[in-house]
Design an enzyme around this catalytic site. Structure first.
Site, PDB file in Angstrom:
ATOM      1  N   VAL A 128       1.175  -3.548   4.019  1.00  0.00           N
ATOM      2  CA  VAL A 128       1.126  -4.815   4.756  1.00  0.00           C
ATOM      3  C   VAL A 128       2.393  -5.654   4.576  1.00  0.00           C
ATOM      4  O   VAL A 128       2.549  -6.677   5.237  1.00  0.00           O
ATOM      5  CB  VAL A 128      -0.117  -5.669   4.437  1.00  0.00           C
ATOM      6  CG1 VAL A 128      -1.384  -4.979   4.885  1.00  0.00           C
ATOM      7  CG2 VAL A 128      -0.176  -6.026   2.970  1.00  0.00           C
ATOM      8  N   LYS A 167       0.447   3.452  -2.973  1.00  0.00           N
ATOM      9  CA  LYS A 167      -0.738   4.300  -3.148  1.00  0.00           C
ATOM     10  C   LYS A 167      -0.373   5.785  -3.106  1.00  0.00           C
ATOM     11  O   LYS A 167      -1.028   6.617  -3.726  1.00  0.00           O
ATOM     12  CB  LYS A 167      -1.790   3.969  -2.074  1.00  0.00           C
ATOM     13  CG  LYS A 167      -2.387   2.573  -2.289  1.00  0.00           C
ATOM     14  CD  LYS A 167      -3.271   2.097  -1.140  1.00  0.00           C
ATOM     15  CE  LYS A 167      -3.814   0.697  -1.436  1.00  0.00           C
ATOM     16  NZ  LYS A 167      -4.462   0.043  -0.316  1.00  0.00           N
ATOM     17  N   TYR A 227      -3.947   3.074   7.788  1.00  0.00           N
ATOM     18  CA  TYR A 227      -5.198   2.310   7.975  1.00  0.00           C
ATOM     19  C   TYR A 227      -6.066   3.000   9.021  1.00  0.00           C
ATOM     20  O   TYR A 227      -6.071   4.228   9.085  1.00  0.00           O
ATOM     21  CB  TYR A 227      -4.888   0.847   8.312  1.00  0.00           C
ATOM     22  CG  TYR A 227      -3.923   0.227   7.332  1.00  0.00           C
ATOM     23  CD1 TYR A 227      -4.297   0.066   5.999  1.00  0.00           C
ATOM     24  CD2 TYR A 227      -2.651  -0.170   7.699  1.00  0.00           C
ATOM     25  CE1 TYR A 227      -3.427  -0.494   5.069  1.00  0.00           C
ATOM     26  CE2 TYR A 227      -1.770  -0.734   6.776  1.00  0.00           C
ATOM     27  CZ  TYR A 227      -2.174  -0.878   5.464  1.00  0.00           C
ATOM     28  OH  TYR A 227      -1.307  -1.411   4.549  1.00  0.00           O
ATOM     29  N   SER A 246       0.798  -1.230   0.000  1.00  0.00           N
ATOM     30  CA  SER A 246       0.000   0.000   0.000  1.00  0.00           C
ATOM     31  C   SER A 246       0.830   1.279   0.000  1.00  0.00           C
ATOM     32  O   SER A 246       0.267   2.355  -0.216  1.00  0.00           O
ATOM     33  CB  SER A 246      -0.920   0.029   1.211  1.00  0.00           C
ATOM     34  OG  SER A 246      -2.103  -0.650   0.924  1.00  0.00           O
ATOM     35  N   TYR A 259      -3.556  -2.625 -10.586  1.00  0.00           N
ATOM     36  CA  TYR A 259      -3.507  -2.445  -9.133  1.00  0.00           C
ATOM     37  C   TYR A 259      -2.656  -3.547  -8.482  1.00  0.00           C
ATOM     38  O   TYR A 259      -1.834  -3.274  -7.606  1.00  0.00           O
ATOM     39  CB  TYR A 259      -4.933  -2.418  -8.561  1.00  0.00           C
ATOM     40  CG  TYR A 259      -4.968  -2.335  -7.065  1.00  0.00           C
ATOM     41  CD1 TYR A 259      -4.642  -1.140  -6.404  1.00  0.00           C
ATOM     42  CD2 TYR A 259      -5.279  -3.447  -6.281  1.00  0.00           C
ATOM     43  CE1 TYR A 259      -4.650  -1.070  -5.023  1.00  0.00           C
ATOM     44  CE2 TYR A 259      -5.288  -3.376  -4.906  1.00  0.00           C
ATOM     45  CZ  TYR A 259      -4.963  -2.190  -4.281  1.00  0.00           C
ATOM     46  OH  TYR A 259      -4.956  -2.126  -2.906  1.00  0.00           O
TER      47      TYR A 259
END
Ligand code: GLU
Length: 298
Positions: A252, A61, A234, A58, A183
């Site tokens: 993660v 992102k 998160y 992530s 993705y």
């Protein structure tokens, strides 16, 4: 100072659980720890496993968001919000209440919208992202991990559900199979702490890339840092702000990048995750970093 931080957090290295939602991530040694700091000029200092590549997940992102905003401008914010979600990163439930507009670009639904936008803008979102990361890190060997990408795809039902659900609200423009591929490839990119600290530097340099050209207006660099602070870890972003006091983004794979605007960037990696999905030793190390140096945005 990095050696001191490593010694201070040693009892927490190996604590937590390695991500197990895909087989390709579950076999990483939980006892790894690396940390790197890049200054504004690109000088890097590191400790431990700072040269060991890991799955960025992530963290990518942030870079996808920066490229989508750099190339497509503020229109993106009509399709994705800027508020913390208070829900797990892959939650579906909020999307229905909020008519297919994800809360922020760092939960999976929001990241899918960002990748969709980047795909429309570039025609090849994941390659564009990889090339950007190679250039900013100065490391031409930064690459996708096909095994992780395949594993993401094999276990990608929830991300597929998010994409289809948003498409039903008209918030996805590209064919969903292609979007999901981009993705998953994006999430699979492998980098080490030095690469990531260098690649994040444009956020510490108020939008300037490694070669001195401008990626983002200063305003947008500030805004991305703000969204990282409020949504980057998160549904533990409040705790992260409380303990670390810096814009940060976790993945993660156990990596976290953090930005000290106008000063430096930091990347830490240790695969053991807390229940919210953030690296236990990583947060402890960043907590020590801001405590020992006094470098935080507060
Ligand atoms: N590839 C992961 C997923 O979409 C990203 C997880 C993460 O790092 O938050 O499930």
């Amino acid at each position: 100072m990095l050696r001191r931080i490593e010694a201070d957090v040693r009892p927490q290295i190996g604590a937590g659980q390695v991500a197990a939602y895909i087989p390709a991530l579950s076999c990483v040694d939980p006892n790894r720890f690396g940390m790197a700091i890049a200054d504004l000029d690109g000088k890097v200092y590191g400790v431990g496993d700072w040269r060991q590549p890991f799955s960025t997940q992530s963290i990518t992102k942030v870079f996808a968001l920066a490229l989508a905003l750099a190339q497509g401008g503020d229109d993106l914010w009509e399709r994705v919000g800027r508020e913390p979600s208070g829900n797990p990163f892959n939650s579906l439930v909020q999307l229905e209440y909020e008519n297919g507009i994800p809360r922020n670009p760092f939960i999976n639904a929001g990241a899918l919208v960002v990748t969709d936008r980047l795909q429309t803008l570039t025609g090849d979102a994941s390659s564009e992202l990889l090339e950007f990361l190679r250039q900013e890190s100065g490391n031409p060997d930064v690459t996708f991990d096909p095994e992780v990408a395949a594993s993401e795809s094999d276990h990608g039902d929830r991300n597929a559900a998010l994409a289809h659900f948003m498409a039903s609200y008209g918030n996805i423009a590209n064919p969903i199979p292609a979007l999901l591929d981009h993705y998953f490839w994006q999430c699979s990119i492998e980098m080490n702490c030095a690469d990531l600290a260098l690649a994040t530097r444009f956020l510490a340099r108020h939008g300037l890339r490694a070669d001195g050209t401008r990626l983002l207006p200063r305003r947008l660099a500030k805004q991305i840092n703000a969204v990282m602070l409020t949504c980057g870890t998160y549904d533990a972003a409040g705790e992260f702000a409380y303990r670390v006091g810096l814009p940060g983004k976790s993945g993660v794979g156990g990596g976290i990048v953090a930005v000290v605007p106008g000063v430096c960037t930091v990347c830490v990696w240790s695969p053991g995750l807390d229940p919210q999905g953030n690296s236990v030793a990583g947060i402890a190390a960043l907590d020590r970093f801001t405590t020992l140096t006094g470098l935080s945005v507060f």
